[in-house]
Design an enzyme around this catalytic site. Structure first.
Site, PDB file in Angstrom:
ATOM      1  N   SER A 217       0.842  -1.182   0.000  1.00 54.72           N
ATOM      2  CA  SER A 217       0.000   0.000   0.000  1.00 54.72           C
ATOM      3  C   SER A 217       0.886   1.244   0.000  1.00 54.72           C
ATOM      4  CB  SER A 217      -0.957  -0.031   1.198  1.00 54.72           C
ATOM      5  OG  SER A 217      -1.925   0.982   1.113  1.00 54.72           O
ATOM      6  N   ASP A 452      -8.266  -5.879  -5.119  1.00 62.17           N
ATOM      7  CA  ASP A 452      -7.893  -4.730  -4.284  1.00 62.17           C
ATOM      8  C   ASP A 452      -8.848  -3.587  -4.615  1.00 62.17           C
ATOM      9  OD1 ASP A 452      -6.656  -2.360  -3.262  1.00 62.17           O
ATOM     10  OD2 ASP A 452      -4.731  -3.399  -3.255  1.00 62.17           O
ATOM     11  N   HIS A 491      -7.008  -5.904  -0.333  1.00 60.81           N
ATOM     12  CA  HIS A 491      -5.902  -4.964  -0.210  1.00 60.81           C
ATOM     13  C   HIS A 491      -4.810  -5.523   0.699  1.00 60.81           C
ATOM     14  CE1 HIS A 491      -3.777  -1.252  -0.382  1.00 60.81           C
ATOM     15  NE2 HIS A 491      -3.957  -0.965   0.899  1.00 60.81           N
TER      16      HIS A 491
END
Length: 564
Positions: A217, A452, A491
């Site tokens: 991320s 995601d 994610h």
């Protein structure tokens, strides 16, 4: 002139020049190590590990830095403070604060870091990336958030560091201070890496043999940033679900998606929309099942995973009700919202502002809802698009900040321009050559979940294809950079996916043994109710895992990586 107009893209000095510019206090431990000084000399070796740890706070000599040290004796702590499992060996935890100052907003700032130095050092250094708005020190006894299948690197003998990125607290309110913005973009990671390597040299009498970075991320963006601005810092980098255009693309998409979903959400008694109820869990399961029916078997077997990504051409119109909304179909408004969201945001001229999302069954998993819709039963939404992305948008990504901004009023023609100034120093999608990183022998792993909901896997695929086009094609590019897609994964983790794998060991093998990752072994954890104990090979893009036509569908040995 507003001080926010001083934000400019910074071109980093050449690697050699950067080394010349390092403060003498930082280079001294390296010189001592080269001459046999520091903790590598005979007198230092007579110190107990606890004593060597204690003296770091005074011996390090780092400019404008305060240090505290804590020695953790062997067999007294498990990774992350777990109640069961193997204990860690003895190690020194160094907590530092670089360049403490008072910001223009009157708040105290410093670049905080935590460095764990094991007694049984294996010569390796690992920087674990952060995420979100940062503001916390990640536990350096744990692994990276994109490599949960890696046994504690600290437990293996790595020296491990993390940073808070130059501010404390997980909100984006630090965006009121221009230096804090720069620290969050790149400066804090540079300063932390240099300080950590200096402390390693002081403690062990030599610099690391090999240096690695792993993050997901925001941490994935940080890894890409290192490969571009500081290409000589790390031998290999894992960039998971990289937030490469978060301040100019993914946040725009989050606003777009929220507006589409909010527009079809039911209203409460006062006429306010309840975002989470735009789709029920049953509705999302309908979509996931339809995606599987359309795309699952394209990899040779219907097993709940869409491996052959490029063959998936799903249209949610197949689910539209002929009449009233029912349990087995979607309303026309719901179908329209899905089409709009999965196609990606556009301005009034039809120009795409960010990648759309790939169709993947993982959209029915809790991790997808957490970001897009949330679970609030009231008109106060709790989706992360609102609680995290709006916070970052109004405080940091807009220049200057605009704390009164209404995300439901986002203007897709004019508001993206307000994000460009910060994007120029924060986003990492523009450098699609990585010339210096490649030339010095660096290795790069991109890993992205196909479901995601915030950073689209399509964006990572696009970046990798551009990288390949600029480096002699896919085959040539795979000599230094590879991309691995994880079907079903939300994610960074979660979803109907084999999301447990050891990408850190993959980096080590590539750098130290010359063994490039032709596959990465992955498995689903026993607690994964979708597919407990399943194993699969993760394949380097554009290859995907295809069923051989025989063998146990739950076992990786029944699949082979192919490109079609």
């Amino acid at each position: 002139m507003s001080f926010f107009h001083t934000l400019q893209p910074a071109s980093p000095p050449a690697a050699g020049l950067r080394r010349k510019l390092l403060p003498a206090a930082l280079t001294m431990p390296l010189l001592m190590a080269a001459c046999g000084g520091g903790n590598g000399d005979a007198s230092a070796q007579q110190l107990t590990p606890a004593a060597a740890c204690a003296e770091l706070s005074t011996k390090a000599g780092l400019a404008a830095t305060t240090l505290t040290t804590t020695y953790v004796a062997a067999d007294t702590k498990r990774p992350g403070g777990a109640a069961t499992g193997a204990f860690l060996s003895g190690h020194c935890v160094v907590t530092g604060a670089i360049n403490p100052r008072v910001g223009v907003d009157g708040k105290n700032y410093a670049i905080g870091f935590q460095l764990s130095l094991p007694d049984n050092w294996n010569g390796r250094f690992l920087f674990i990336g952060g995420g979100g708005n940062d503001g916390i020190l990640r536990d350096t006894s744990l692994s990276s958030s994109i490599s949960g299948g890696t046994p504690s690197p600290l437990g293996q003998g790595f020296a491990v560091v993390s940073t808070d990125a130059g501010h404390t607290g997980t909100t984006a309110s630090f965006g009121a201070d221009p230096q804090a913005r720069i620290d969050h973009a790149y400066n804090s990671y540079d300063k932390t890496a240099v300080a950590a390597k200096s402390l390693i040299a002081t403690r062990y009498g030599r610099k690391p043999d090999h240096s690695y970075f792993s993050g997901c991320s925001g941490g994935g963006r940080q890894g890409m940033m290192f490969s571009q601005r500081f290409p000589d810092y790390f031998d290999a980098i894992t960039a998971g679900a990289p937030a490469m255009r978060v301040s100019s693309g993914a946040t725009v998409a989050a606003m777009w998606n929220t507006i589409q979903f909010d527009a079809i959400a039911p209203q409460d008694a006062s006429g306010k929309r309840i975002l989470s109820q735009a789709f029920s869990n049953a509705d999302l399961n309908l979509v996931a099942d339809a995606v599987k029916a359309s795309c699952d078997a394209a990899d040779g077997v219907a097993d709940g995973l869409v491996n052959n990504v490029k063959a998936c051409k799903f249209d949610p119109a197949v689910l539209q009700c002929n009449g009233a909304k029912g349990a087995s179909c979607l309303s026309s408004a719901q179908v329209g919202a899905l089409k709009s969201v999965f196609s990606g945001p556009r301005n009034s001229a039809g120009k795409a502002l960010y990648a759309g999302q790939p169709w993947d069954p993982g959209l029915a998993a809790p991790g997808w809802r957490t970001w897009t819709l949330g679970s609030s039963t009231t008109a106060t939404p709790d989706a992360r698009y609102i609680t995290l992305m709006v916070d970052a948008l109004v405080n940091e990504f807009f220049t200057p900040p605009d704390l009164s901004f209404n995300p439901l009023a986002f203007n897709f023609d004019t508001d993206p321009a307000r994000m460009e100034a910060y994007s120029a120093i924060y986003d990492t999608y523009r450098d699609d050559k990585l010339t210096a990183f490649k030339q010095r022998g660096g290795k790069m792993l991109f890993i992205h979940g196909m479901s995601d909901p915030i950073f689209s896997a399509l964006d990572t695929m696009d970046y990798y294809e551009r990288l390949a086009a600029n480096n002699g094609g896919m085959a040539a590019t795979q000599s230094f950079a590879r991309t691995f897609l994880v079907p079903g994964m939300n994610h960074c983790s979660g979803g109907p996916a084999t999301d447990n794998f050891d990408s850190i060991q993959a980096m080590v093998d590539w750098v130290e043994k010359g063994v490039a990752p032709d596959t990465i072994a992955a498995k689903a954890l026993p607690a994964n109710t979708f597919m407990p104990n399943r194993t699969r090979p993760l394949c380097p893009y554009p290859q995907f895992a295809k069923y051989k036509g025989a063998g146990n569908v739950e076992d990786a040995s029944s699949f082979v990586c192919v490109a079609e």
